[in-house]
Design an enzyme around this catalytic site. Structure first.
Site, PDB file in Angstrom:
ATOM      1  N   CYS A  63       0.733  -1.299   0.013  1.00 26.80           N
ATOM      2  CA  CYS A  63      -0.028  -0.122  -0.071  1.00 26.80           C
ATOM      3  C   CYS A  63       0.732   1.378  -0.045  1.00 26.80           C
ATOM      4  O   CYS A  63       2.087   1.079  -0.223  1.00 26.80           O
ATOM      5  CB  CYS A  63      -0.958   0.008   1.323  1.00 26.80           C
ATOM      6  SG  CYS A  63      -0.405   0.222   2.856  1.00 26.80           S
TER       7      CYS A  63
ATOM      8  N   CYS B 113      -5.763   2.483  -3.144  1.00 32.91           N
ATOM      9  CA  CYS B 113      -5.379   3.834  -3.513  1.00 32.91           C
ATOM     10  C   CYS B 113      -4.537   3.957  -4.820  1.00 32.91           C
ATOM     11  O   CYS B 113      -3.600   4.901  -4.805  1.00 32.91           O
ATOM     12  CB  CYS B 113      -4.581   4.184  -2.275  1.00 32.91           C
ATOM     13  SG  CYS B 113      -5.513   4.587  -0.777  1.00 32.91           S
TER      14      CYS B 113
ATOM     15  N   CYS C  82       3.687   0.501  -8.535  1.00 32.23           N
ATOM     16  CA  CYS C  82       5.377   0.261  -7.959  1.00 32.23           C
ATOM     17  C   CYS C  82       6.086   0.137  -9.007  1.00 32.23           C
ATOM     18  O   CYS C  82       6.036  -0.909 -10.042  1.00 32.23           O
ATOM     19  CB  CYS C  82       5.384  -1.116  -7.052  1.00 32.23           C
ATOM     20  SG  CYS C  82       4.259  -1.058  -5.794  1.00 32.23           S
TER      21      CYS C  82
END
Length: 126
Positions: free
Chosen positions: A7, A78, A82
């Site tokens: 996250c 959210c 990455c």
């Protein structure tokens, strides 16, 4: 099954997911794209209320992990992106940071239902 939960801050959802997954027999870690200074008090409170040891829990950067070491990389939501790892699933969970304890409990229960769903359809030792 070995899972990495990702996250933004690695202070709430992914920490709870890591603790709950380990309790269920998964190998699990968690990380954040922009790690917070500490794990959220309500996340710790929930995990401890479930008998999960929180000693040593701290937010960690995704840069410390290699997706190749995991069977699944799960984004908690959210719109986490990455740059150095592919996300296998996005669970789209609202970030409970700064909200009431009850919101943390509801988030944790959703995480646990998803993990139990995996258990019902697979062998954790795979």
């Amino acid at each position: 099954m070995k899972i990495l939960f990702v996250c933004v801050g690695n202070s709430c959802r992914s920490q709870m997911a890591e603790g709950l997954a380990r309790r269920l027999g998964f190998e699990a870690d968690s990380a954040g794209t922009h790690p917070a200074a500490k794990v959220a008090v309500n996340a710790v409170k929930y995990l401890e209320s479930e008998g999960i040891n929180t000693a040593g829990m701290k937010p960690k950067s995704v840069d410390l992990f290699d997706a190749e070491d995991y069977d699944k990389v799960i984004s908690m939501g959210c719109g986490v992106a990455c740059p150095n790892m592919d996300i296998d699933e996005d669970w789209g969970l609202e970030d409970p940071v700064g909200q009431s304890y009850e919101v943390y409990v509801a988030t944790a229960k959703t995480i646990e239902r998803r993990l139990n769903g995996w258990l019902a359809h697979s062998d954790v030792s795979d």
